[in-house]
Design an enzyme around this catalytic site. Structure first.
Site, mmCIF file in Angstrom:
data_model
loop_
_atom_site.group_PDB
_atom_site.id
_atom_site.type_symbol
_atom_site.label_atom_id
_atom_site.label_comp_id
_atom_site.label_asym_id
_atom_site.label_seq_id
_atom_site.Cartn_x
_atom_site.Cartn_y
_atom_site.Cartn_z
ATOM 1 N N HIS A 75 72.716 63.715 -37.085
ATOM 2 C CA HIS A 75 72.256 63.931 -35.707
ATOM 3 C C HIS A 75 71.082 64.895 -35.707
ATOM 4 O O HIS A 75 70.748 65.468 -36.754
ATOM 5 C CB HIS A 75 73.396 64.435 -34.812
ATOM 6 N N HIS A 77 70.220 67.952 -34.523
ATOM 7 C CA HIS A 77 70.186 69.408 -34.357
ATOM 8 C C HIS A 77 69.477 70.079 -35.530
ATOM 9 O O HIS A 77 69.526 69.596 -36.655
ATOM 10 C CB HIS A 77 71.621 69.955 -34.257
ATOM 11 N N HIS A 80 70.757 70.507 -38.920
ATOM 12 C CA HIS A 80 70.938 69.269 -39.701
ATOM 13 C C HIS A 80 69.617 68.596 -40.074
ATOM 14 O O HIS A 80 69.571 67.828 -41.016
ATOM 15 C CB HIS A 80 71.843 68.295 -38.941
ATOM 16 N N HIS A 143 79.017 64.246 -29.582
ATOM 17 C CA HIS A 143 78.603 65.607 -29.881
ATOM 18 C C HIS A 143 77.638 66.049 -28.784
ATOM 19 O O HIS A 143 77.333 65.264 -27.891
ATOM 20 C CB HIS A 143 77.967 65.631 -31.285
ATOM 21 N N ASP A 197 83.930 68.688 -39.882
ATOM 22 C CA ASP A 197 83.339 69.799 -39.118
ATOM 23 C C ASP A 197 84.363 70.875 -38.752
ATOM 24 O O ASP A 197 85.317 70.604 -38.037
ATOM 25 C CB ASP A 197 82.719 69.174 -37.852
ATOM 26 N N ASN A 236 70.403 69.486 -25.918
ATOM 27 C CA ASN A 236 71.603 69.006 -25.234
ATOM 28 C C ASN A 236 71.225 68.014 -24.141
ATOM 29 O O ASN A 236 71.221 68.328 -22.946
ATOM 30 C CB ASN A 236 72.423 70.167 -24.682
ATOM 31 N N GLY A 371 80.245 71.642 -28.156
ATOM 32 C CA GLY A 371 80.044 70.302 -28.674
ATOM 33 C C GLY A 371 80.940 69.989 -29.863
ATOM 34 O O GLY A 371 80.847 68.901 -30.436
ATOM 35 N N HIS A 372 81.758 70.946 -30.238
ATOM 36 C CA HIS A 372 82.609 70.785 -31.425
ATOM 37 C C HIS A 372 84.080 70.733 -31.015
ATOM 38 O O HIS A 372 84.519 71.485 -30.146
ATOM 39 C CB HIS A 372 82.396 71.946 -32.401
ATOM 40 N N HIS A 394 80.965 72.774 -42.773
ATOM 41 C CA HIS A 394 80.318 73.199 -41.533
ATOM 42 C C HIS A 394 81.059 74.362 -40.892
ATOM 43 O O HIS A 394 81.663 74.226 -39.819
ATOM 44 C CB HIS A 394 80.244 72.017 -40.552
#
Lengths: 559, 559
Positions: A75, A77, A80, A143, A197, A236, A371-372, A394
């Site tokens: 993804h 972010h 990442h 996410h 994660d 976001n 988001g987690h 993570h």
């Protein structure tokens, strides 16, 4: 590419992302085939003075460059994708990702001048990619950014699943559901190892749904009689969509402010990840011309970053938007650890301007959710995938540890759970796993244009300089007879306010002079001895007088 | 002392404690009589590099020294007593406080060599003290340290109440109840102005009772099969009492570790605020000799402070106590904003040693509660006191603002609520109040032995030095003809790792040399011009090459 070899082992390790939050980079290798998942950056720790960003040490990959089949990106972010421009400069391999992620990556590569030479391959959740002996497929996750996926890697030794970042949001925004059926199917077919994660492994229960926020936004928007400013993470996109929806519902227009916010809104709407009604977006210049109750400002700065748009507004130094008494400011984010003070300061400044500020933990403010996934969601993932081996990834060590306990609680054998540091390898062969040799891994510090030219010595000096400053002592000696021709001169920076400490510095000068004379009488004339003696005498004096230990830099010139 | 004068105004202001957490110091003045409440320190903000502590600017008090009747101290926390050694050095006035508070103050004064010359007056909750025209009385409160009081000041203009720090704990440890009856009585007699603690004004509901923790401690102690380490604030005597009680109940002995913990346990037990059964305390040396399930280590370091006992244990560098796999470590505190990362790191290190670590927000861990009342308790105080005027104190601006709203919600007139900055005065005369002139107030920075000798310029230099380091450029010129006799030499610290950047520094040297030659050819020979030109040319070059802006310090010697 490579051939299946019965002796080939499957090796899994992290080059970044375990024992830390950030710089995620995971490696799955079978024989001569290396697949990399993600290439993220980390923001500097508080003791990395002057450092801009931190990326993983990729020397293992550059040393095995002919084996690296590609980088799969889960993804978009920064933790990442943020290291990609640095990694791809040294390692020209194909990058695979979904549409929005690729859009964000391409923005970065363009800036770095790497767009032309990088092979970029668009995938979706149904794609299959053969990477040497490893077959990659993907599954949709949910996410705090759209288009996130998990990765399923089928290797000759068995199946490896990497979740990427995820939560299970049963009422997501824009239909970004996690594909429960596909995840269950992957699990039912048998999984050798799961990498999952750990960010919220310390949090009991479930993470609330993103869509909860939409209703709260609309409620706040309806009650606001003047301008509304919403600050959130630029990435976001779901949150931004909900700001747009609430603005629609309350007949307000939106001005987008802050470099990264403008960038993401543009990419996400071009690629179809943001539904923005025609005429909804106005230019920042128009904000002051519109009625206050017709405007929403969508801004960066939710972390109180000193140079961000919201911080400028709070300090009344933004060129286009002033905060006026009665305005509503929503900070739709939680401070990242370390940023609490910055956010607090911004909130204070906004209150002082007379704004109504909505902020704080999501459970109080109602304008932020993580988001987690929390513990119950992490267990759900473990139970869907049912892996034989489990590697929590993570997260800081304490998060990995909690995640390991969750793994045990749902039935993964304790000895089949690996808590890794970056560079620790796990080797799989014949269905069993064991810890292997360590590979090189660590932090590469980026300061300005310098990549890796700031190391421990430089950081230690910056730390010393930041605590008590520096005194430079210069003296010119005669080449012929070693007598003092000029100086000693003492110049200080960051030590004391000179005007108030003239006496101290005069006395310091006398001490240096008498130390030098004494040494010369004793016929000591190697520079190293002179410098050490001056440093010691002066350091002792200053510590006695001030209890400080400034850096002392003696410089001897000879003419 | 002074006579009542009909023209005399009542003036109230803060020299520290509003718009910040820390350095509490409040002033109530009527005519020629000044009463000071508390004299605390603050820990430095993250931009105060190298600073040890921060105290209030007390120039208003030293300029009016003959009017200052005394300092009343509400309780023994550092943010209320920590500035006393500095204040009393310049202002020899009597100090009034309850027994434990006085014990802690006397420890500080002894260290500072001020014990003999300071008049210390022991009060209790029933004392009355006439301070010129102002009569002070006290009331018991409950807080996270025993013997805390609020202050009631009867002045010719009316009654002023200062709550000190408080919560309403209905099941306190060691019977430290807030005196509800006395507080209600004070209120029923009419209160002109209330100054009340705003620390938790952002938190809805009630703060849980300290005694809740005792049961959780005992539960954890019973389950632990090996050593237990408990880290908490040394000053939290109630918390320490509960550790002792749980140790008693589970037949463990206690070793006390860490300078401030040893100090507080000794003072508090000498003065009767800690009930320690005979033979309960063992020496740290004995820890290793005892069975693991018979020992509790009571330690400092709950904030992850780098030099504290717990941090040393976590890093396996403590001289007397090692953490072994299976030990239980309880961190019975919440990180102060800014300390989250340090605490996180300590938790990680303890987990890596194999310890079971209990930490995190009190609502999750069950081993910490706040010492400050939440919104419902703040409203209760407002409703008990029923003040005409309300001044929220003890908090960042956002907390004061929330507290002001709570005041409005229970019926204080909006225009009767004053949100102050340090130095802002409120004047009362004939039963009405208005903002008066500002008095001097600010931060005095303490660095080593230096009090106030580090100002903005020094801090700015430290900041610059910490970001990109320094380059010193030295050159020796001939007095006669201005030619270069030696140098230019460039020495850098905290800029780049020199071995990897030789080429860069060589090129920098060439640029300095050619700049100097060019200037000499142009007959420019004032030092100021030479220095500015060298600085500019070198700065430009380095920024182009590295995107960094180190401090550049050109030094010209002449022989």
């Amino acid at each position: 590419m490579s051939k299946k070899n019965n002796q080939d082992k499957l090796i899994i390790f992290a080059l970044g992302g375990v024992g830390e939050i950030g710089k995620n980079m995971y490696v799955v290798q079978h024989g001569n085939d290396i697949v990399v998942v993600d290439a993220g950056l980390k923001f500097p720790e508080e003791d990395m003075l002057g450092i801009d960003i931190v990326i993983p040490d990729i020397s293992y990959l550059t040393e095995n460059r002919d084996k690296v089949r590609g980088i799969l990106v889960t993804h978009g972010h920064e933790d990442h994708i943020g290291a990609l421009p640095y990694v791809l400069k040294h390692l020209n391999v194909p990058v695979y990702s979904t549409k929005l992620t690729l859009g964000l990556i391409e923005g970065k590569l363009k800036e770095a001048g790497l767009l032309g030479e990088t092979k970029r391959i668009l995938i979706n959740a149904d794609s299959e990619v053969q990477l040497g002996s490893i077959k990659a497929s993907f599954f949709k996750t949910n996410h705090s950014i759209p288009d996130s996926v998990g990765v399923c890697l089928d290797t000759p030794e068995g199946r490896v699943v990497h979740t990427g970042d995820f939560k299970f949001d049963h009422t997501p925004v824009n239909d970004q559901y996690a594909d429960l059926q596909r995840i269950a199917e992957i699990g039912s077919q048998g999984v050798l190892a799961l990498l999952s994660d750990s960010t919220n492994a310390e949090r009991p229960g479930f993470t609330p749904s993103e869509s909860m926020i939409g209703a709260n936004f609309e409620d706040i928007f309806r009650k606001a009689s003047q301008r509304i400013v919403v600050a959130t993470f630029a990435s976001n996109v779901h949150r931004i969509q909900q700001v747009i929806n609430a603005a629609m519902a309350t007949k307000r227009k939106i001005a987008v402010i802050g470099r990264s916010m403008v960038n993401v809104v543009s990419i996400a709407s071009d690629l179809g990840y943001l539904e923005i009604p025609e005429g909804m977006i106005i230019e920042p210049d128009e904000v002051n011309k519109m009625a206050a109750d017709r405007v929403v400002v969508l801004s960066t700065g939710s972390q109180g970053e000193p140079m961000s748009a919201l911080t400028r507004m709070a300090r009344s130094t933004h060129r286009k938007v002033d905060i006026l008494p009665g305005d509503t400011v929503i900070i739709a984010a939680t401070p990242i650890p370390g940023n609490e003070k910055y956010v607090g300061r911004t909130v204070d400044e906004l209150f002082r301007l007379g704004a109504n500020v909505i902020y704080g933990p999501g459970s109080v403010s109602g304008v932020h959710v993580s988001g987690h996934g929390s513990q119950e969601e992490l267990k759900l993932m473990l139970n869907l995938i049912k892996p034989k081996y489990f590697i929590p990834i993570h997260g800081e060590y304490r998060m990995l540890r909690h995640h390991a306990l969750l793994g045990e609680s749902v039935g993964v054998e304790k000895e089949n759970i690996f808590l890794l540091d970056n560079g620790d390898t796990v080797e799989f062969q014949g269905g069993t796993a064991r810890k292997g040799n360590k590979v090189a891994a660590g932090n590469v510090l980026i300061d300005g244009l310098g990549v890796g030219d700031v190391g421990n010595i430089v950081l230690r000096d910056r730390k010393l300089l930041s605590q008590d400053g520096i005194l430079v002592v210069v003296v010119t000696l005669s080449k012929q007879d070693g007598t003092i021709l000029s100086g000693p001169d003492i110049i200080s920076r960051g030590f004391v306010y000179v005007r108030e400490s003239e006496g101290l510095l005069e006395e310091a000068n006398r001490i240096v002079t008498s130390t030098l004379h004494k040494l010369m009488n004793d016929k000591v004339n190697e520079w190293a001895s002179l410098k050490t003696n001056v440093k010691d005498a002066l350091g002792r004096f200053l510590y006695e007088q001030t209890r400080r230990r400034p850096m002392i830099l003696p410089i001897i010139m000879e003419v």
